[in-house]
Design a protein around this motif. Structure first.
Motif, PDB file in Angstrom:
ATOM      1  N   VAL A  38       0.867  -1.185   0.000  1.00  0.00           N
ATOM      2  CA  VAL A  38       0.000   0.000   0.000  1.00  0.00           C
ATOM      3  C   VAL A  38       0.904   1.235   0.000  1.00  0.00           C
ATOM      4  CG1 VAL A  38      -1.956   1.160   1.075  1.00  0.00           C
ATOM      5  CG2 VAL A  38      -1.691  -1.321   1.351  1.00  0.00           C
ATOM      6  N   PRO A  39       1.296   1.710  -1.178  1.00  0.00           N
ATOM      7  CA  PRO A  39       2.242   2.828  -1.291  1.00  0.00           C
ATOM      8  C   PRO A  39       1.566   4.181  -1.048  1.00  0.00           C
ATOM      9  CG  PRO A  39       1.600   2.097  -3.467  1.00  0.00           C
ATOM     10  CD  PRO A  39       0.922   1.158  -2.496  1.00  0.00           C
ATOM     11  N   TRP A  40       1.274   4.464   0.203  1.00  0.00           N
ATOM     12  CA  TRP A  40       0.450   5.617   0.564  1.00  0.00           C
ATOM     13  C   TRP A  40       1.098   6.380   1.715  1.00  0.00           C
ATOM     14  CZ3 TRP A  40      -4.059   7.202  -1.730  1.00  0.00           C
ATOM     15  CH2 TRP A  40      -4.846   8.137  -1.053  1.00  0.00           C
ATOM     16  N   GLU A  41       1.192   7.699   1.579  1.00  0.00           N
ATOM     17  CA  GLU A  41       1.761   8.524   2.653  1.00  0.00           C
ATOM     18  C   GLU A  41       1.196   9.948   2.609  1.00  0.00           C
ATOM     19  OE1 GLU A  41       5.979   8.930   2.123  1.00  0.00           O
ATOM     20  OE2 GLU A  41       5.792   9.805   0.124  1.00  0.00           O
ATOM     21  N   VAL A  42      -0.068  10.052   2.299  1.00  0.00           N
ATOM     22  CA  VAL A  42      -0.689  11.362   2.098  1.00  0.00           C
ATOM     23  C   VAL A  42      -0.557  12.242   3.343  1.00  0.00           C
ATOM     24  CG1 VAL A  42      -2.907  12.535   1.778  1.00  0.00           C
ATOM     25  CG2 VAL A  42      -2.255  10.634   0.279  1.00  0.00           C
ATOM     26  N   THR A  43      -0.698  11.660   4.533  1.00  0.00           N
ATOM     27  CA  THR A  43      -0.770  12.480   5.754  1.00  0.00           C
ATOM     28  C   THR A  43       0.534  12.551   6.542  1.00  0.00           C
ATOM     29  OG1 THR A  43      -1.513  10.643   7.163  1.00  0.00           O
ATOM     30  CG2 THR A  43      -3.209  11.892   5.967  1.00  0.00           C
ATOM     31  N   VAL A  44       1.656  12.123   5.972  1.00  0.00           N
ATOM     32  CA  VAL A  44       2.897  12.166   6.746  1.00  0.00           C
ATOM     33  C   VAL A  44       3.193  13.601   7.168  1.00  0.00           C
ATOM     34  CG1 VAL A  44       3.898  10.094   5.741  1.00  0.00           C
ATOM     35  CG2 VAL A  44       4.348  12.313   4.683  1.00  0.00           C
ATOM     36  N   SER A  45       3.738  13.745   8.377  1.00  0.00           N
ATOM     37  CA  SER A  45       3.892  15.069   8.964  1.00  0.00           C
ATOM     38  C   SER A  45       5.333  15.519   9.105  1.00  0.00           C
ATOM     39  CB  SER A  45       3.222  15.095  10.353  1.00  0.00           C
ATOM     40  OG  SER A  45       3.691  14.028  11.157  1.00  0.00           O
ATOM     41  N   TYR A  46       6.282  14.667   8.717  1.00  0.00           N
ATOM     42  CA  TYR A  46       7.699  15.048   8.835  1.00  0.00           C
ATOM     43  C   TYR A  46       8.364  14.767   7.494  1.00  0.00           C
ATOM     44  CZ  TYR A  46      12.205  15.765  11.214  1.00  0.00           C
ATOM     45  OH  TYR A  46      13.443  16.229  11.600  1.00  0.00           O
TER      46      TYR A  46
END
Length: 348
Positions: A38-46
């Motif tokens: 699942v190549p997903w990182e929409v909400t990463v914060s750093y």
């Protein structure tokens, strides 16, 4: 070619060939373990990069030796990694860009109706990802597969947990530097920092046992304290201080496992490790475990009589100039798959 013919013709001591996980010859049809990327990182914060984790782990997996002294002939059960979905990759790119724009506006105080609309679109896209994961994991489980979800950021397993909850009451064993108990962190309902807050909304998640937590806020402590025992947290500092006073890791592991119900889902955020092992993960934190400490916990769990019903590995981000993080992630993934198979009685 039958599965047995593939096993008979495969050399586990030879170099990997092809583009299948660990160089194994199996298809989805004849594999006991299916890895869902699942190549997903929409909400990463750093730092970003975890969406590249599945592909980087696939490439690094070709360097993993297949002999596992804890699980005899583990590779023979069959491990297969599903193909990366180009639609998920494209939606991640699109909405990650929107999330960056939203966060930039918030940071400078430019919140208005436009940013509210943008946030709503981002949350809607993340909900669609959750639904997609639920559908895909359900399909695979209906085929009799044991699924390991491979992120991506730590928001990705929620749909898998929802799918499992349709059939099971279970507990979650979480290895992590962070408690992930924030309510809609930065406005994102499905933030990577909110995965366990969201998991606790699932009635059939009866217990959350967190291990290695060392970066958390007051809001999260309040969630833990208000849970009336539903959340049990083993903070990194407490574990280490107990060891300084004479406690052994075996004693601590046995206590951790005793807190879990009969059915267990394992959620492994790689930043639970010492960051020397995962320096490019999204939010590294000083402290943490050696890889063998975590694997010892998983091995003890696999032999405890409890049933492992699912697993995930998240937050592996390849470095810009080397594959160290993916190298570590690939080896952990292989051993996790082997233990999943051993616990289920399909190998070893």
């Amino acid at each position: 070619m039958t599965k047995q013919e593939k096993i008979d013709s495969f050399d586990p001591n030879g170099p990997a060939s092809g583009n299948r996980i660990f160089g194994l010859p199996f298809s989805q049809k004849d594999a006991e373990i299916v890895i869902l990327p699942v190549p997903w990182e929409v909400t990463v914060s750093y730092d970003a990069g975890t969406a590249l984790g599945p592909e980087a782990i696939l490439e690094a997996s070709k360097q993993v030796d297949l002999y596992d002294p804890f699980v005899k002939d583990a590779w023979k059960m069959g491990i297969y990694m599903a193909k990366l979905d180009p639609k998920v990759i494209e939606k991640n790119r699109k909405y990650r860009d929107k999330a960056v724009a939203y966060l930039s506006a918030v940071e400078v105080g430019h919140e208005d109706e436009t940013t509210d609309e943008l946030l709503a679109k981002i949350n809607k896209s993340c909900k669609k990802m959750v639904n997609w994961v639920q559908e895909r994991t359900t399909e695979l489980m209906n085929e009799g597969k044991r699924v390991i979800l491979l992120g991506g950021d730590h928001s990705t397993p929620l749909g898998y947990l929802e799918a499992l909850a349709k059939e099971h009451e279970f507990g979650i064993l979480q290895i992590d530097a962070h408690a992930d108990l924030r309510n809609a962190y930065e406005g994102f309902t499905y933030s990577h920092a909110s995965i366990m807050f969201n998991a606790l909304k699932i009635d059939n998640v009866k217990k959350l046992v967190q291990v290695g937590i060392r970066d958390y806020c007051e809001e999260e402590v309040e969630v833990i304290e208000a849970s009336e025992g539903r959340v049990k947290t083993y903070f990194d500092r407490d574990l280490k201080h107990q060891q300084y006073a004479g406690a052994t890791w075996k004693q601590q592991v046995d206590d951790i496992i005793s807190q879990l119900p009969q059915k267990v889902y394992v959620s492994f955020d790689i930043d639970g490790l010492d960051p020397k092992l995962c320096p490019h993960t999204g939010t590294p934190v000083a402290g943490g475990f050696e890889s063998e400490e975590v694997m010892y916990l998983f091995e003890r769990l696999s032999e405890s009589g409890k049933t492992i019903i699912g697993m995930d590995l998240n937050e592996v981000a390849p470095g810009p100039h080397d594959e160290w993080d993916a190298n570590v992630g690939a080896r952990l993934l292989y051993r996790m798959a082997n233990l999943f198979g051993k616990n289920a009685g399909v190998v070893g």
